[in-house]
Design an enzyme around this catalytic site. Structure first.
Site, PDB file in Angstrom:
ATOM      1  N   ARG A  34     205.804 -28.942  31.556  1.00  0.00           N
ATOM      2  CA  ARG A  34     206.693 -29.453  30.475  1.00  0.00           C
ATOM      3  C   ARG A  34     206.220 -28.110  28.635  1.00  0.00           C
ATOM      4  NH1 ARG A  34     206.726 -34.218  26.422  1.00  0.00           N
ATOM      5  NH2 ARG A  34     209.160 -33.857  25.568  1.00  0.00           N
ATOM      6  N   HIS A  51     212.798 -32.855  35.910  1.00  0.00           N
ATOM      7  CA  HIS A  51     212.263 -34.617  35.555  1.00  0.00           C
ATOM      8  C   HIS A  51     212.432 -35.014  37.414  1.00  0.00           C
ATOM      9  CE1 HIS A  51     214.760 -34.105  31.120  1.00  0.00           C
ATOM     10  NE2 HIS A  51     212.974 -33.436  31.467  1.00  0.00           N
ATOM     11  N   THR A  52     212.056 -34.840  38.183  1.00  0.00           N
ATOM     12  CA  THR A  52     211.031 -34.715  39.097  1.00  0.00           C
ATOM     13  C   THR A  52     210.760 -35.786  39.693  1.00  0.00           C
ATOM     14  OG1 THR A  52     211.097 -34.799  41.923  1.00  0.00           O
ATOM     15  CG2 THR A  52     211.404 -32.767  40.507  1.00  0.00           C
ATOM     16  N   ASN A  59     207.646 -33.554  20.139  1.00  0.00           N
ATOM     17  CA  ASN A  59     205.886 -32.912  20.761  1.00  0.00           C
ATOM     18  C   ASN A  59     204.876 -33.833  20.316  1.00  0.00           C
ATOM     19  OD1 ASN A  59     207.838 -30.754  22.072  1.00  0.00           O
ATOM     20  ND2 ASN A  59     206.562 -29.322  20.306  1.00  0.00           N
ATOM     21  N   HIS A 112     208.980 -26.145  26.328  1.00  0.00           N
ATOM     22  CA  HIS A 112     208.995 -26.256  25.076  1.00  0.00           C
ATOM     23  C   HIS A 112     208.043 -25.370  24.659  1.00  0.00           C
ATOM     24  CE1 HIS A 112     209.235 -31.420  24.558  1.00  0.00           C
ATOM     25  NE2 HIS A 112     209.473 -30.130  26.206  1.00  0.00           N
ATOM     26  N   ASP A 113     207.592 -24.782  25.377  1.00  0.00           N
ATOM     27  CA  ASP A 113     207.136 -23.223  24.829  1.00  0.00           C
ATOM     28  C   ASP A 113     207.866 -22.245  24.359  1.00  0.00           C
ATOM     29  OD1 ASP A 113     205.076 -21.167  23.502  1.00  0.00           O
ATOM     30  OD2 ASP A 113     205.248 -20.472  25.732  1.00  0.00           O
ATOM     31  N   ASP A 159     205.780 -17.243  23.981  1.00  0.00           N
ATOM     32  CA  ASP A 159     204.989 -16.640  23.185  1.00  0.00           C
ATOM     33  C   ASP A 159     203.512 -17.179  22.843  1.00  0.00           C
ATOM     34  OD1 ASP A 159     205.817 -18.749  21.533  1.00  0.00           O
ATOM     35  OD2 ASP A 159     206.753 -16.956  19.938  1.00  0.00           O
ATOM     36  N   ASP A 165     210.816 -32.649  44.507  1.00  0.00           N
ATOM     37  CA  ASP A 165     211.306 -32.830  45.473  1.00  0.00           C
ATOM     38  C   ASP A 165     212.542 -32.944  44.732  1.00  0.00           C
ATOM     39  OD1 ASP A 165     211.978 -35.364  44.342  1.00  0.00           O
ATOM     40  OD2 ASP A 165     210.904 -36.151  46.328  1.00  0.00           O
ATOM     41  N   SER A 186     203.460 -20.508  21.745  1.00  0.00           N
ATOM     42  CA  SER A 186     203.479 -21.215  19.668  1.00  0.00           C
ATOM     43  C   SER A 186     203.671 -21.994  20.079  1.00  0.00           C
ATOM     44  CB  SER A 186     204.984 -20.508  19.241  1.00  0.00           C
ATOM     45  OG  SER A 186     205.983 -21.115  20.384  1.00  0.00           O
TER      46      SER A 186
HETATM   47  C1  HEM Z   1     217.626 -31.278  29.818  1.00  0.00           C
HETATM   48  C2  HEM Z   1     217.240 -30.685  28.585  1.00  0.00           C
HETATM   49  C3  HEM Z   1     216.221 -31.734  28.832  1.00  0.00           C
HETATM   50  C4  HEM Z   1     215.962 -32.793  27.789  1.00  0.00           C
HETATM   51  C5  HEM Z   1     216.669 -33.577  26.774  1.00  0.00           C
HETATM   52  C6  HEM Z   1     214.694 -33.284  28.073  1.00  0.00           C
HETATM   53  C7  HEM Z   1     213.603 -34.593  27.227  1.00  0.00           C
HETATM   54  C8  HEM Z   1     212.509 -34.866  28.335  1.00  0.00           C
HETATM   55  C9  HEM Z   1     211.928 -36.349  27.523  1.00  0.00           C
HETATM   56  C10 HEM Z   1     212.907 -37.230  26.409  1.00  0.00           C
HETATM   57  C11 HEM Z   1     210.962 -36.516  28.256  1.00  0.00           C
HETATM   58  C12 HEM Z   1     210.259 -37.324  28.372  1.00  0.00           C
HETATM   59  C13 HEM Z   1     209.184 -37.048  27.051  1.00  0.00           C
HETATM   60  C14 HEM Z   1     208.495 -38.664  26.500  1.00  0.00           C
HETATM   61  O1  HEM Z   1     209.132 -40.150  26.374  1.00  0.00           O
HETATM   62  O2  HEM Z   1     206.853 -39.134  26.118  1.00  0.00           O
HETATM   63  C15 HEM Z   1     210.388 -35.134  29.026  1.00  0.00           C
HETATM   64  C16 HEM Z   1     210.020 -34.947  29.696  1.00  0.00           C
HETATM   65  C17 HEM Z   1     209.886 -34.124  30.909  1.00  0.00           C
HETATM   66  N1  HEM Z   1     209.994 -33.397  31.085  1.00  0.00           N
HETATM   67 FE1  HEM Z   1     212.290 -33.020  30.188  1.00  0.00          FE
HETATM   68  N2  HEM Z   1     214.209 -32.357  29.245  1.00  0.00           N
HETATM   69  C18 HEM Z   1     215.028 -32.258  29.020  1.00  0.00           C
HETATM   70  C19 HEM Z   1     214.774 -30.275  29.837  1.00  0.00           C
HETATM   71  C20 HEM Z   1     213.386 -30.313  30.968  1.00  0.00           C
HETATM   72  C21 HEM Z   1     212.971 -28.955  31.120  1.00  0.00           C
HETATM   73  C22 HEM Z   1     214.467 -27.538  31.515  1.00  0.00           C
HETATM   74  C23 HEM Z   1     211.780 -29.114  31.768  1.00  0.00           C
HETATM   75  C24 HEM Z   1     211.586 -28.112  33.012  1.00  0.00           C
HETATM   76  C25 HEM Z   1     211.653 -26.536  32.921  1.00  0.00           C
HETATM   77  C26 HEM Z   1     211.307 -30.689  31.785  1.00  0.00           C
HETATM   78  C27 HEM Z   1     210.180 -30.893  31.830  1.00  0.00           C
HETATM   79  C28 HEM Z   1     210.040 -32.159  31.978  1.00  0.00           C
HETATM   80  C29 HEM Z   1     208.442 -32.446  32.850  1.00  0.00           C
HETATM   81  C30 HEM Z   1     208.325 -32.085  33.726  1.00  0.00           C
HETATM   82  C31 HEM Z   1     208.717 -34.075  32.438  1.00  0.00           C
HETATM   83  C32 HEM Z   1     207.166 -35.084  31.989  1.00  0.00           C
HETATM   84  C33 HEM Z   1     206.256 -34.982  31.121  1.00  0.00           C
HETATM   85  C34 HEM Z   1     205.185 -35.381  31.590  1.00  0.00           C
HETATM   86  O3  HEM Z   1     204.869 -36.540  32.514  1.00  0.00           O
HETATM   87  O4  HEM Z   1     204.319 -35.086  31.450  1.00  0.00           O
HETATM   88  N3  HEM Z   1     212.952 -31.026  30.500  1.00  0.00           N
HETATM   89  N4  HEM Z   1     211.635 -34.568  29.122  1.00  0.00           N
END
Ligand code: HEM
Ligand code: NAG
Length: 335
Positions: A65, A196-197, A97, A69-70, A77, A259, A79
């Site tokens: 993640r 989100h797997t 963040n 977010h970077d 970069d 997965d 940031s």
């Molecule tokens: C499609 C739009 C996306 C939205 C709206 C979104 C939103 C979120 C949110 C709200 C969380 C939970 C944060 C929290 O409650 O602390 C999350 C977790 C996560 N996101 Fe996304 N996300 C998106 C796309 C992505 C993409 C593109 C990636 C990676 C390339 C990604 C990777 C992750 C990962 C791995 C987690 C788990 C983080 C952890 O367990 O520390 N997400 N995301």
């Protein structure tokens, strides 16, 4: 053609190539960038990600993640790694963040070791890209060759992070627009959402989704019934108010494995976040659903797309010239 005209043409070509860099043109980054400059770079990153995950497997998701977010704020970069200093508020404090991003200490440690091995050579932005790749692979996901040679930014953008990181309650249309702005297609968005797997979200991030009125017509009967049960479980974790920081896994079935289960989940209406659910519930013409089916029924297809889209994401607005630097400490610009 005379000398001058030829020179002008060359100049224009150079200017054109550098000013139109987009996520899908891999003109500036290269494989094996550190082969001569710092031959152990990739091994050092890999080993330390492995050590970190051994202690806390959940960090894999956090590292993945961080790279996302970077890249979505001013490009890949680093940031996102800068701490706040007087006159510049860090991206770390922005809404999406704050109290959510993790893994900074892992990056700090890797940076420290890389500075010992080859000072001022390996950028923090490249460390993020390598760590994300390694984290995915170590949790059972695909591997890929990382393109390298990014420089680090001289600033962090608090407002950019609030503006460009998509919110979990976004509509499908808003999500598509957001990714488009970064040069990513709908197909990339769907594949990358497969991140989100693994990982988890706070109650704060999915409360709206589990208390909004159920829209049966978006679901179909079976899917609606499954979601009803799922929703009851989520509501027991996350009450109408309070317990904002309680976690639920993004993939309830196989939360620690990278997965294709995410795609099976969202076909059943069991994506945790609103943004997961809308991929299928608001896909009125069925194109996305088709892609989701392909991934849900064949993990290899998902893995191939995911790797391709990660490389594309890793190329968003990279700095490769003198606009950036190699930071000595990922948290601060060089003095
Ligand atoms: C499609 C739009 C996306 C939205 C709206 C979104 C939103 C979120 C949110 C709200 C969380 C939970 C944060 C929290 O409650 O602390 C999350 C977790 C996560 N996101 Fe996304 N996300 C998106 C796309 C992505 C993409 C593109 C990636 C990676 C390339 C990604 C990777 C992750 C990962 C791995 C987690 C788990 C983080 C952890 O367990 O520390 N997400 N995301
Ligand atoms: C999304 O959530 C934010 C913050 O909780 C809220 O201000 C906003 O109105 C919500 N947007 C939608 C479309 O529901």
């Amino acid at each position: 053609m005379d000398q001058h005209k030829r020179l002008l043409l060359i100049l224009i070509t150079i200017l054109f190539n550098t000013s139109t860099l987009r996520g899908d043109e891999l003109v500036q980054l290269v494989h094996d960038y550190y082969k001569e400059k710092c031959p152990l770079a990739e091994d050092i990153v890999r080993h330390n990600v492995e050590v970190a995950l051994y202690k806390d497997p959940g960090l894999a998701a956090s590292l993945l993640r961080l790279h996302f977010h970077d890249c979505f704020v001013m490009g890949c970069d680093a940031s996102v790694l800068l701490d706040s200093v007087e006159g510049m508020q860090s991206e770390k404090e922005a809404g999406p963040n704050l109290n959510s991003l993790r893994g900074f200490e892992v990056i700090d440690k890797i940076k420290y070791l890389l500075e010992e091995e080859c000072p001022v050579t390996v950028s923090c932005a490249d460390i993020l890209a390598m760590a994300a790749r390694d984290a995915v692979e170590l949790r059972g996901g695909p591997g890929w060759d990382v393109w390298l040679g990014r420089k680090d930014s001289l600033m962090s953008s608090f407002s950019g992070a609030n503006q460009f990181i998509p919110a979990p309650n976004s509509s499908l249309e808003v999500l598509i627009d957001n990714f488009k702005q970064h040069g990513l297609e709908i197909e990339d968005m769907v594949a990358l959402s497969g991140s989100h797997t693994i990982g988890r979200a706070r109650c704060l991030s999915f409360r709206q989704r589990i208390y909004e009125p159920k829209q049966e017509y978006h679901y179909g009967y079976d899917r609606y019934k499954r979601y009803t049960t799922f929703r009851r479980i989520l509501q027991s974790i996350c009450p109408v108010s309070g317990r904002d920081n309680k976690f639920a896994p993004l993939d309830f079935e196989t939360p620690k494995r990278f997965d294709n289960h995410y795609f099976i989940n969202i076909l059943e209406g069991k994506g945790l976040l609103g943004s997961d659910n809308v991929l299928t519930s608001q896909d009125f013409d069925g194109t996305i659903t088709k892609q989701v089916w392909a991934y849900a029924s064949n993990q290899k297809v998902f893995f191939a797309s995911f790797a391709k889209s990660m490389i594309k994401m890793g190329n968003i607005n990279v700095l490769t010239g003198n606009e950036g630097e190699i930071r000595r400490n990922c948290r601060f610009v060089n003095a």
